[in-house]
Scaffold this motif. Structure first.
Motif, PDB file in Angstrom:
ATOM      1  N   GLY A 256       0.810  -1.211   0.000  1.00  0.00           N
ATOM      2  CA  GLY A 256       0.000   0.000   0.000  1.00  0.00           C
ATOM      3  C   GLY A 256       0.843   1.261   0.000  1.00  0.00           C
ATOM      4  N   VAL A 257       1.960   1.222   0.735  1.00  0.00           N
ATOM      5  CA  VAL A 257       2.882   2.359   0.768  1.00  0.00           C
ATOM      6  C   VAL A 257       3.461   2.616  -0.627  1.00  0.00           C
ATOM      7  CG1 VAL A 257       5.166   3.087   1.599  1.00  0.00           C
ATOM      8  CG2 VAL A 257       3.464   2.207   3.214  1.00  0.00           C
ATOM      9  N   ILE A 258       3.889   1.549  -1.288  1.00  0.00           N
ATOM     10  CA  ILE A 258       4.454   1.690  -2.632  1.00  0.00           C
ATOM     11  C   ILE A 258       3.404   2.220  -3.607  1.00  0.00           C
ATOM     12  CG2 ILE A 258       5.406   0.417  -4.605  1.00  0.00           C
ATOM     13  CD1 ILE A 258       6.782  -1.426  -2.533  1.00  0.00           C
ATOM     14  N   ASP A 259       2.177   1.719  -3.518  1.00  0.00           N
ATOM     15  CA  ASP A 259       1.098   2.208  -4.381  1.00  0.00           C
ATOM     16  C   ASP A 259       0.896   3.713  -4.188  1.00  0.00           C
ATOM     17  OD1 ASP A 259       0.609  -0.294  -5.463  1.00  0.00           O
ATOM     18  OD2 ASP A 259      -1.036  -0.757  -4.089  1.00  0.00           O
ATOM     19  N   CYS A 260       0.884   4.145  -2.926  1.00  0.00           N
ATOM     20  CA  CYS A 260       0.685   5.561  -2.624  1.00  0.00           C
ATOM     21  C   CYS A 260       1.850   6.408  -3.146  1.00  0.00           C
ATOM     22  CB  CYS A 260       0.512   5.754  -1.117  1.00  0.00           C
ATOM     23  SG  CYS A 260       0.125   7.450  -0.623  1.00  0.00           S
ATOM     24  N   LEU A 261       3.075   5.922  -2.946  1.00  0.00           N
ATOM     25  CA  LEU A 261       4.243   6.647  -3.445  1.00  0.00           C
ATOM     26  C   LEU A 261       4.253   6.716  -4.969  1.00  0.00           C
ATOM     27  CD1 LEU A 261       6.904   5.179  -0.997  1.00  0.00           C
ATOM     28  CD2 LEU A 261       6.175   7.579  -1.111  1.00  0.00           C
TER      29      LEU A 261
ATOM     30  N   GLY B 261       8.634   5.200   8.687  1.00  0.00           N
ATOM     31  CA  GLY B 261       7.958   6.474   8.567  1.00  0.00           C
ATOM     32  C   GLY B 261       6.529   6.373   9.045  1.00  0.00           C
ATOM     33  N   ILE B 262       5.703   7.274   8.536  1.00  0.00           N
ATOM     34  CA  ILE B 262       4.326   7.397   8.992  1.00  0.00           C
ATOM     35  C   ILE B 262       3.367   7.170   7.821  1.00  0.00           C
ATOM     36  CG2 ILE B 262       2.631   8.949  10.049  1.00  0.00           C
ATOM     37  CD1 ILE B 262       4.882   8.079  11.936  1.00  0.00           C
ATOM     38  N   ALA B 263       2.278   6.462   8.117  1.00  0.00           N
ATOM     39  CA  ALA B 263       1.230   6.234   7.126  1.00  0.00           C
ATOM     40  C   ALA B 263      -0.066   6.887   7.579  1.00  0.00           C
ATOM     41  CB  ALA B 263       1.002   4.740   6.917  1.00  0.00           C
ATOM     42  N   LEU B 264      -0.784   7.426   6.618  1.00  0.00           N
ATOM     43  CA  LEU B 264      -2.146   7.871   6.828  1.00  0.00           C
ATOM     44  C   LEU B 264      -3.028   6.814   6.167  1.00  0.00           C
ATOM     45  CD1 LEU B 264      -3.608  10.450   8.002  1.00  0.00           C
ATOM     46  CD2 LEU B 264      -3.766  11.237   5.635  1.00  0.00           C
ATOM     47  N   ALA B 265      -3.920   6.198   6.924  1.00  0.00           N
ATOM     48  CA  ALA B 265      -4.706   5.083   6.389  1.00  0.00           C
ATOM     49  C   ALA B 265      -6.195   5.297   6.639  1.00  0.00           C
ATOM     50  CB  ALA B 265      -4.262   3.775   7.025  1.00  0.00           C
TER      51      ALA B 265
ATOM     52  N   LEU C 176      13.495  13.434   6.629  1.00  0.00           N
ATOM     53  CA  LEU C 176      12.105  13.314   6.192  1.00  0.00           C
ATOM     54  C   LEU C 176      12.090  13.283   4.670  1.00  0.00           C
ATOM     55  CD1 LEU C 176      10.382  15.872   8.581  1.00  0.00           C
ATOM     56  CD2 LEU C 176      10.665  13.423   8.888  1.00  0.00           C
ATOM     57  N   SER C 177      11.377  12.319   4.109  1.00  0.00           N
ATOM     58  CA  SER C 177      11.495  12.092   2.666  1.00  0.00           C
ATOM     59  C   SER C 177      10.178  11.621   2.072  1.00  0.00           C
ATOM     60  CB  SER C 177      12.583  11.031   2.418  1.00  0.00           C
ATOM     61  OG  SER C 177      12.606  10.615   1.075  1.00  0.00           O
ATOM     62  N   SER C 178       9.987  11.920   0.788  1.00  0.00           N
ATOM     63  CA  SER C 178       8.971  11.251  -0.034  1.00  0.00           C
ATOM     64  C   SER C 178       7.569  11.372   0.552  1.00  0.00           C
ATOM     65  CB  SER C 178       9.344   9.772  -0.211  1.00  0.00           C
ATOM     66  OG  SER C 178      10.691   9.628  -0.598  1.00  0.00           O
ATOM     67  N   TRP C 179       7.126  12.600   0.714  1.00  0.00           N
ATOM     68  CA  TRP C 179       5.803  12.892   1.270  1.00  0.00           C
ATOM     69  C   TRP C 179       4.779  12.793   0.154  1.00  0.00           C
ATOM     70  CZ3 TRP C 179       3.690  18.333   2.629  1.00  0.00           C
ATOM     71  CH2 TRP C 179       2.580  18.223   3.466  1.00  0.00           C
ATOM     72  N   SER C 180       3.835  11.873   0.271  1.00  0.00           N
ATOM     73  CA  SER C 180       2.816  11.662  -0.755  1.00  0.00           C
ATOM     74  C   SER C 180       1.467  11.418  -0.080  1.00  0.00           C
ATOM     75  CB  SER C 180       3.174  10.454  -1.630  1.00  0.00           C
ATOM     76  OG  SER C 180       2.141  10.155  -2.544  1.00  0.00           O
ATOM     77  N   VAL C 181       0.494  12.246  -0.415  1.00  0.00           N
ATOM     78  CA  VAL C 181      -0.843  12.121   0.181  1.00  0.00           C
ATOM     79  C   VAL C 181      -1.884  12.248  -0.936  1.00  0.00           C
ATOM     80  CG1 VAL C 181      -2.448  12.985   1.919  1.00  0.00           C
ATOM     81  CG2 VAL C 181       0.017  13.226   2.277  1.00  0.00           C
ATOM     82  N   ASP C 182      -2.809  11.312  -0.983  1.00  0.00           N
ATOM     83  CA  ASP C 182      -3.879  11.379  -1.974  1.00  0.00           C
ATOM     84  C   ASP C 182      -4.681  12.671  -1.801  1.00  0.00           C
ATOM     85  OD1 ASP C 182      -2.996   8.924  -2.773  1.00  0.00           O
ATOM     86  OD2 ASP C 182      -4.708   7.799  -1.983  1.00  0.00           O
ATOM     87  N   THR C 183      -5.139  13.227  -2.907  1.00  0.00           N
ATOM     88  CA  THR C 183      -5.761  14.562  -2.911  1.00  0.00           C
ATOM     89  C   THR C 183      -6.860  14.713  -1.866  1.00  0.00           C
ATOM     90  OG1 THR C 183      -5.282  14.734  -5.280  1.00  0.00           O
ATOM     91  CG2 THR C 183      -6.893  16.261  -4.370  1.00  0.00           C
ATOM     92  N   GLU C 184      -7.728  13.750  -1.761  1.00  0.00           N
ATOM     93  CA  GLU C 184      -8.865  13.839  -0.847  1.00  0.00           C
ATOM     94  C   GLU C 184      -8.447  13.986   0.613  1.00  0.00           C
ATOM     95  OE1 GLU C 184     -12.605  10.959   0.586  1.00  0.00           O
ATOM     96  OE2 GLU C 184     -11.369  10.412  -1.156  1.00  0.00           O
ATOM     97  N   PHE C 185      -7.231  13.508   0.935  1.00  0.00           N
ATOM     98  CA  PHE C 185      -6.806  13.460   2.336  1.00  0.00           C
ATOM     99  C   PHE C 185      -5.728  14.486   2.671  1.00  0.00           C
ATOM    100  CE2 PHE C 185      -8.552   9.388   1.157  1.00  0.00           C
ATOM    101  CZ  PHE C 185      -9.456   9.154   2.190  1.00  0.00           C
ATOM    102  N   ARG C 186      -5.441  15.387   1.748  1.00  0.00           N
ATOM    103  CA  ARG C 186      -4.403  16.381   2.008  1.00  0.00           C
ATOM    104  C   ARG C 186      -4.717  17.334   3.162  1.00  0.00           C
ATOM    105  NH1 ARG C 186      -2.500  17.244  -4.271  1.00  0.00           N
ATOM    106  NH2 ARG C 186      -1.502  15.191  -4.411  1.00  0.00           N
TER     107      ARG C 186
END
Length: 294
Positions: free
Chosen positions: A23-28, A60-64, A92-102
């Motif tokens: 799931g992390v890789i998909d999000c990244l 790191g940290i995940a938003l789920a 801190l690296s590679s910050w990626s958040v889906d639009t709806e959850f920004r």
């Protein structure tokens, strides 16, 4: 600034677990579409082999939301041994958040920044996150890059340039921390060198890169004790690199570097920090550049 209040009932902010990797890789991949799945899988695998630091998040940290990863912030923790005692640094690296959850994205940053004894660094801030960096109290520690041609430096005195190896006698001329750093970076694909003159040893770590549409071979300075030490051994290192087809190097800097032949690029590759001790210029050890690759 984005929302810092309570999360919706079905959304959680927590450390990344190994069973989150897919799931992390998909999000990244959604956030960084030019990076391949193999790149991120390799990055996480390399992170898994790094030593854990206290009880800090290993990845790191995940938003789920309902178990599905919708946001990621990778964090690379390293403990450094120094004369003044141990210090902990976090890239801190590679910050990626889906639009709806920004609106909830800052939750991840706030969760990481709890430790006041940790120095946090961001070495590749996206333009869109600069204001957020400043809002969280980050400050610039590197304002630009100095590109230089080390082979144009004169060689003063009799130098030897050696690749670091565990069985190399000259390794004993360095501190235990420097020996560890050189060998670990060599294992991660860097060029780890010992420059020796008049009984003194200077450690140097370079990351091979290709610039200008991946055409021109070059090196990024990952570690030198100081920019003045770098200038001191540049001529010998330049001749060593020339034999390997490398003419150009770059190092973090805030102005032209005295003693090096090159050009200063202001606002190129700027880097931020927050915490008790900013990294010295020329120190990118154990950051995403090394662990993940360029």
């Amino acid at each position: 600034m984005a929302v810092l209040g309570a999360l919706p009932a079905d959304v959680e902010c927590r450390p990344i677990r190994e069973d989150d990797w897919e799931g992390v890789i998909d999000c990244l991949r959604r956030g960084f579409p030019t990076r391949s799945r193999d790149y991120w899988a390799r990055a996480l695998a390399r992170q898994s082999r790094r030593p854990a630091v206290d009880d800090l998040p290993r990845y790191g940290i995940a938003l789920a939301k309902a178990g599905q990863v919708v946001g990621v912030l990778l964090s690379l923790y390293t403990r450094y041994q120094g004369e003044g005692g141990d210090e902990i640094r976090c890239n801190l690296s590679s910050w990626s958040v889906d639009t709806e959850f920004r609106p909830y994205a800052t939750k991840m940053i706030a969760m990481v920044l709890k430790r006041k004894d940790v120095t946090y660094v961001n070495i590749s801030p996206a333009p869109s996150t600069v204001k957020l960096n400043k809002a969280f109290g980050f400050k610039l520690f590197s304002h630009g890059q100095f590109a230089f041609l080390p082979a144009l430096n004169p060689v003063k005195g009799s130098w030897r340039v050696l690749e670091a190896r565990a069985d190399l006698f000259e390794m004993a001329m360095l501190s235990e921390a420097e020996r560890y750093m050189l060998l670990e970076h060599a294992a991660l694909g860097c060029l780890s060198l010992i420059c020796i003159r008049d009984g003194a040893a200077f450690p140097l770590v370079l990351m091979r890169r290709r610039i200008v549409h991946h055409f021109i071979p070059s090196c990024q300075v990952v570690y030198c004790r100081s920019l003045s030490d770098l200038a001191e051994c540049a001529g010998a290192v330049g001749r060593y690199l020339l034999r390997r087809g490398i003419l150009l190097c770059a190092v973090d800097a805030n102005e032209p570097v005295a003693g090096l032949v090159g050009h200063y690029f202001a606002k190129k590759g700027v880097k931020y920090f927050k915490g008790p001790k900013p990294p010295s210029l020329g120190d990118l050890t154990f950051t995403e550049l090394v662990v993940f690759g360029p």
